[in-house]
Design a protein around this motif. Structure first.
Motif, mmCIF file in Angstrom:
data_model
loop_
_atom_site.group_PDB
_atom_site.id
_atom_site.type_symbol
_atom_site.label_atom_id
_atom_site.label_comp_id
_atom_site.label_asym_id
_atom_site.label_seq_id
_atom_site.Cartn_x
_atom_site.Cartn_y
_atom_site.Cartn_z
ATOM 1 N N ARG A 216 13.445 0.743 -11.352
ATOM 2 C CA ARG A 216 13.296 1.494 -12.595
ATOM 3 C C ARG A 216 12.052 1.057 -13.339
ATOM 4 O O ARG A 216 11.764 -0.138 -13.455
ATOM 5 C CB ARG A 216 14.538 1.295 -13.466
ATOM 6 N N TRP A 217 11.314 2.047 -13.862
ATOM 7 C CA TRP A 217 10.063 1.805 -14.580
ATOM 8 C C TRP A 217 10.306 2.100 -16.054
ATOM 9 O O TRP A 217 10.260 3.251 -16.484
ATOM 10 C CB TRP A 217 8.961 2.686 -14.005
ATOM 11 N N LYS A 218 10.526 1.043 -16.833
ATOM 12 C CA LYS A 218 10.856 1.213 -18.248
ATOM 13 C C LYS A 218 9.693 1.786 -19.036
ATOM 14 O O LYS A 218 9.878 2.669 -19.887
ATOM 15 C CB LYS A 218 11.282 -0.139 -18.837
ATOM 16 N N ASN A 219 8.501 1.297 -18.815
ATOM 17 C CA ASN A 219 7.337 1.695 -19.602
ATOM 18 C C ASN A 219 6.490 2.745 -18.883
ATOM 19 O O ASN A 219 5.267 2.745 -18.989
ATOM 20 C CB ASN A 219 6.479 0.468 -19.924
ATOM 21 N N CYS A 220 7.133 3.633 -18.172
ATOM 22 C CA CYS A 220 6.411 4.728 -17.513
ATOM 23 C C CYS A 220 5.789 5.628 -18.573
ATOM 24 O O CYS A 220 6.469 6.020 -19.532
ATOM 25 C CB CYS A 220 7.362 5.532 -16.628
ATOM 26 N N PRO A 221 4.508 5.978 -18.458
ATOM 27 C CA PRO A 221 3.892 6.882 -19.440
ATOM 28 C C PRO A 221 4.645 8.204 -19.535
ATOM 29 O O PRO A 221 5.167 8.715 -18.542
ATOM 30 C CB PRO A 221 2.472 7.084 -18.885
ATOM 31 N N THR A 222 4.707 8.752 -20.724
ATOM 32 C CA THR A 222 5.478 9.978 -20.960
ATOM 33 C C THR A 222 5.012 11.122 -20.079
ATOM 34 O O THR A 222 5.820 11.915 -19.583
ATOM 35 C CB THR A 222 5.368 10.377 -22.441
ATOM 36 N N ALA A 223 3.712 11.213 -19.839
ATOM 37 C CA ALA A 223 3.177 12.306 -19.032
ATOM 38 C C ALA A 223 3.632 12.230 -17.573
ATOM 39 O O ALA A 223 3.591 13.237 -16.861
ATOM 40 C CB ALA A 223 1.650 12.309 -19.093
ATOM 41 N N GLY A 230 14.088 10.923 -10.601
ATOM 42 C CA GLY A 230 14.818 11.608 -9.548
ATOM 43 C C GLY A 230 16.311 11.527 -9.797
ATOM 44 O O GLY A 230 16.773 11.695 -10.930
ATOM 45 N N HIS A 231 17.067 11.229 -8.728
ATOM 46 C CA HIS A 231 18.517 11.171 -8.862
ATOM 47 C C HIS A 231 18.965 9.908 -9.584
ATOM 48 O O HIS A 231 20.101 9.839 -10.068
ATOM 49 C CB HIS A 231 19.180 11.246 -7.485
ATOM 50 N N VAL A 232 18.096 8.900 -9.679
ATOM 51 C CA VAL A 232 18.408 7.685 -10.425
ATOM 52 C C VAL A 232 18.049 7.906 -11.888
ATOM 53 O O VAL A 232 17.065 8.584 -12.210
ATOM 54 C CB VAL A 232 17.639 6.476 -9.854
ATOM 55 N N ASP A 233 18.845 7.357 -12.788
ATOM 56 C CA ASP A 233 18.621 7.545 -14.214
ATOM 57 C C ASP A 233 17.291 6.942 -14.639
ATOM 58 O O ASP A 233 17.054 5.739 -14.473
ATOM 59 C CB ASP A 233 19.769 6.906 -15.009
ATOM 60 N N GLY A 234 16.404 7.767 -15.191
ATOM 61 C CA GLY A 234 15.118 7.301 -15.677
ATOM 62 C C GLY A 234 14.073 7.261 -14.583
ATOM 63 O O GLY A 234 14.373 7.396 -13.393
ATOM 64 N N PRO A 235 12.808 7.078 -14.961
ATOM 65 C CA PRO A 235 11.717 7.015 -13.968
ATOM 66 C C PRO A 235 11.816 5.768 -13.098
ATOM 67 O O PRO A 235 12.140 4.685 -13.577
ATOM 68 C CB PRO A 235 10.453 7.007 -14.833
ATOM 69 N N THR A 236 11.540 5.937 -11.812
ATOM 70 C CA THR A 236 11.609 4.826 -10.861
ATOM 71 C C THR A 236 10.442 4.911 -9.889
ATOM 72 O O THR A 236 9.768 5.938 -9.781
ATOM 73 C CB THR A 236 12.924 4.851 -10.054
#
Length: 443
Positions: A216-223, A230-236
């Motif tokens: 999981r990537w907590k600080n993924c840029p909004t863009a 994907g199927h996992v909660d939040g950006p990964t």
């Protein structure tokens, strides 16, 4: 500046009247004095600007200087773990730094020799700075416990900004020093050992188990959040890996967005690069009386039905197929166990990634995989001098393929067709079903 030039050029004007000429000469004399004063002021201004640039800036207003005892902290770390005898014994060290003390000290020495940044230096006042031991201790604490950068200040007496630079340089140094050795593709000796290991479990020709893990990537840029979710909660971000029974990770491919699935990742992965280029170690084995020349990986149901994958049977009917499905699913857990041990050793890759740039995250994950393999190699108790030199099996690049003659190009495409053969996949799985059942009856 235009005024100065104008004043200079006024003396070039010719006058017919003598009185006017004398008056103008007096005025020119005054003008010369004005010009000289202006030029002097300009020179002073340029000197002041240059001095201002060269002058060292003052501290930031409101900045608090923390009197960290860097030298005393280094002595305390040595007394706790590296003295003879230490305050905390080898069991404590193994639990807190995930490896034996000898391997840790080897990493400290080689990282310090690789990057001059880790060597102890003196500041402008001649005070010694942090040692390589302090810097590596702080980096390992961050990897092992997944704690924020600021929390290791109490352990190694290094400021947050300094520790961020140290950590980034440390993971990069680990990849540069040990990547070729501990992230290598299996060579001839490795392949023989893997085949023998898996043949004892009933899977002749097996090279390992393949699967993907999401970080999981907590600080993924909004863009980018839509692309990486994907199927996992939040950006990964996805790690594709191949692991053996001893949890050694032979293949690591990390960094693709979490919106992709196993097939999309496989299409971009260099997993079969050596096989398609004709530089993979030669392999031959027999299952149920049929000969095969390409190894395979155990995979779950999402992977394609290629000759290089053996998948379980959905809704198996009959004792033979049920026994095969049970064995395949049990042995395929090797890669799941490798993911679990990797995350247990390095809590940073278990929790969400707090970094902003993809390059740093890639170096962190790759460094953790390398350190994971180093720990396995150090603790498995095998007294074997492995040969890591693989100059004779260099992977061909895209430019090499473009220069190949038509005959070699047809061979390259033929290998691709063999890899993606559905017929070979079905035949190999049927042969393994019969082989495992015969082995079960014999036991």
């Amino acid at each position: 500046m235009n005024l100065v030039v104008g004043l200079f050029f006024r003396k070039m004007v010719l006058f017919d009247d003598d009185d006017d000429l004398e008056r103008e000469e007096e005025e020119d004399s005054d003008h010369y004095m004005i010009v000289a004063a202006l030029l002097s002021d300009i020179a002073d201004m340029e000197e002041n600007e240059r001095t201002k640039k060269e002058k060292r800036r003052e501290s930031v207003p409101g900045h608090i200087v923390v009197p960290r005892d860097i030298y005393g902290t280094n002595l305390r770390i040595i007394a706790q773990y590296f003295a003879d005898p230490p305050i905390y014994n080898a069991k404590f060290f193994r639990r807190r730094y995930r490896m034996l003390r000898e391997l840790f000290l080897r990493i400290v020495a080689e990282v310090e020799a690789h990057d001059d940044y880790f060597r102890q230096k003196r500041n402008a006042c001649g005070v010694p700075g942090a040692t390589a031991l302090q810097k590596v201790v702080g980096s390992f604490r961050m990897l092992a416990y997944g704690v924020p950068v600021d929390s290791v200040d109490e352990i190694v007496s290094l400021a947050q900004s300094t520790m961020i630079d140290i950590f980034k340089k440390f993971v990069r140094a680990v990849v540069e020093i040990y990547g070729d050795q501990y992230l290598r593709a299996p060579n001839v000796e490795d392949t023989k050992r893997l085949i023998a290991m898996n043949s004892a479990r009933g899977f002749h020709g097996m090279l390992g188990s393949i699967d993907c893990m999401h970080w999981r990537w907590k600080n993924c840029p909004t863009a980018w959040k839509g692309q990486y979710t994907g199927h996992v909660d939040g950006p990964t971000m996805i790690l594709e890996a191949v692991a053996s029974q001893y949890l050694w990770i032979w293949h690591s491919f990390f960094g693709l967005p979490g919106s992709l699935n196993g097939i999309n990742v496989l299409q971009r992965s260099p997993l079969f690069q050596k096989l398609t280029s004709g530089t993979a170690p030669e392999l031959e084995y027999v299952v149920n009386g049929n000969k095969y020349t390409m190894g395979y990986y155990l995979a779950d149901g999402i992977y394609p039905s290629w000759s290089t994958f053996v998948k379980t049977i959905s809704n198996p009917e009959g004792n033979k197929k049920k026994h095969f499905s049970t064995m395949q699913e049990a042995v395929r857990k090797d890669v799941e166990r490798a993911f679990g041990v990797l995350q247990a050793r390095f809590a940073m890759v278990r929790g969400p990634a707090r970094w902003w740039d993809k390059e740093t995250i890639w170096y962190i994950m790759t460094a953790c995989v390398i350190l994971h393999n180093m720990i396995i190699d150090d603790e498995r108790g095998e007294d074997v001098d492995f040969e890591y030199d693989q100059d004779d099996t260099e992977v061909l690049t895209k430019a090499d393929y473009e220069r190949r003659d038509p005959l070699l190009l047809r061979k390259f495409l033929a290998i691709h067709r063999r890899i993606q053969s559905r017929h070979t996949h079905d035949q190999l799985r049927d042969d393994l079903v019969e082989h495992l059942w015969a082995r079960h009856d014999a036991q």
